[in-house]
Design an enzyme around this catalytic site. Structure first.
Site, mmCIF file in Angstrom:
data_model
loop_
_atom_site.group_PDB
_atom_site.id
_atom_site.type_symbol
_atom_site.label_atom_id
_atom_site.label_comp_id
_atom_site.label_asym_id
_atom_site.label_seq_id
_atom_site.Cartn_x
_atom_site.Cartn_y
_atom_site.Cartn_z
ATOM 1 N N SER A 167 11.705 -33.228 -82.668
ATOM 2 C CA SER A 167 10.282 -33.019 -82.897
ATOM 3 C C SER A 167 9.903 -33.419 -84.322
ATOM 4 C CB SER A 167 9.923 -31.561 -82.580
ATOM 5 O OG SER A 167 8.530 -31.387 -82.482
ATOM 6 N N ASP A 263 5.499 -33.718 -71.898
ATOM 7 C CA ASP A 263 5.347 -33.449 -73.322
ATOM 8 C C ASP A 263 4.186 -34.276 -73.867
ATOM 9 O OD1 ASP A 263 5.633 -33.100 -76.073
ATOM 10 O OD2 ASP A 263 7.643 -33.943 -76.184
ATOM 11 N N HIS A 293 8.632 -30.240 -73.854
ATOM 12 C CA HIS A 293 8.941 -30.281 -75.278
ATOM 13 C C HIS A 293 9.792 -29.049 -75.628
ATOM 14 C CE1 HIS A 293 8.170 -31.797 -79.335
ATOM 15 N NE2 HIS A 293 8.196 -30.525 -79.712
#
Length: 321
Positions: A167, A263, A293
């Site tokens: 991320s 996501d 995610h």
């Protein structure tokens, strides 16, 4: 008059993931957009809630890293192989605002165990106390440290240097890798591993529309993160903020990039893979089906997430053999 185009059907979600989403909606976890940073940090991370205890590894020790501005950064080294010759410098996710080495320890310790590498997990400084460019500068300092001191950390010659993140941590990883690669006289990373990376602040991809709400990470969550990390919208065009906008991607090392199907960040990550390939970088992009995610935190909870995590470890072992 032509009939309106059909609304795309939602993606198929396996029963375990659908049940997980139902349970998270009923637990009353407040949206980040309605919380202060202090309130958000009081919530346990998904790793703390879902992953389970960290496995015991042969090596676990704290490391101190000098930052570019003279501050001392904390990091932790994990290894289970008795003589690893690969160092993974790891940057955790959390939108540049949340997360820590301690919260991610169950995952990073298992990553070291499953890949046979040594993993150096870095506590870079967080926004809003330390907005851009401090987290990026800290990532660069940590990767430089790994390049220059990897042999001392491992106790043997460093065969491969890997930079990795998930991320927002993947954003820091790829920017640090690009900075090092462009610095004469410094060893660069031999491989970068990017898991559901943030690569742009546009909020304008189809996946941002399709998964704006109801799939754990929301579009409003991402706006909350961005507003704390880099509040100046004009500055978000900087390629050190939005690496998708960089014009020197050709300097980057071979890449493994993993996107999550469900996501909002999926499309910008996959576009980054396309840009890397167009720049001549050896980039293998793998979309992990049926996962959300932060699926790394769910590897011990959801079958699809476990399969995706297994795939990451397998491809890393194959690439580093």
């Amino acid at each position: 008059m032509s009939s309106p185009s059909a609304t795309p059907s939602p993606p198929a979600i396996d029963p375990a993931t659908a049940d997980f989403l139902r349970r998270t909606r009923t637990r009353g976890r407040q949206p980040l957009s309605g919380l202060s940073v202090e309130q958000a940090r009081r919530f346990p991370s998904w790793f703390e809630l879902l992953f389970g205890p960290a496995p015991k590894v042969a090596t676990l020790r704290d490391v101190r890293i000098p930052s570019l501005d003279g501050t001392t950064l904390r990091a932790r080294l994990y290894a289970d192989d008795p003589a690893p010759d690969v160092l993974v410098v790891y940057f955790h996710g959390g939108g540049w605002v949340l997360g820590s080495v301690a919260a991610f320890e169950p995952y990073t310790a298992l990553l070291a165990q499953r890949t046979g590498t040594a993993v150096l997990s870095v506590d870079y400084r967080l926004a809003p106390e330390h907005p851009f460019p401090t987290p990026v500068d800290d990532a660069e300092a940590a990767l430089r440290f790994g390049a220059e001191h990897g042999q001392r950390l491992l106790g043997r010659p460093l065969r491969r240097l890997v930079v990795m993140g998930d991320s927002a941590g993947a954003t820091l990883a790829t920017v640090a890798a690009r900075r090092l690669a462009a610095t004469p006289g410094l060893r660069g990373a031999d491989l970068q591993v990017l898991v559901y990376p943030v690569t742009d602040a546009g909020f304008d991809t189809p996946s941002y529309r399709d998964f704006a709400d109801g799939y754990l990470l929301t579009a409003d969550d991402m706006r909350w993160f961005w507003n704390h990390y880099c509040a100046d919208a004009a500055r978000r065009l900087d390629p050190d903020v939005s690496p998708l906008r960089a014009d020197d991607l050709h300097v980057l090392p071979p890449t493994l990039l993993f996107s999550a199907e469900l996501d909002p960040l999926r499309d910008e990550g996959e576009r980054y893979a396309e840009r890397l390939r167009a720049a001549g970088v050896d980039c293998e992009m793998l979309r992990c089906p049926g996962v959300l995610h932060s699926f790394l935190a769910m590897a011990n909870t959801l079958p699809a997430a476990r399969e995706a995590f297994d795939r990451i470890c397998r491809r890393m072992r194959e690439r580093l053999a």
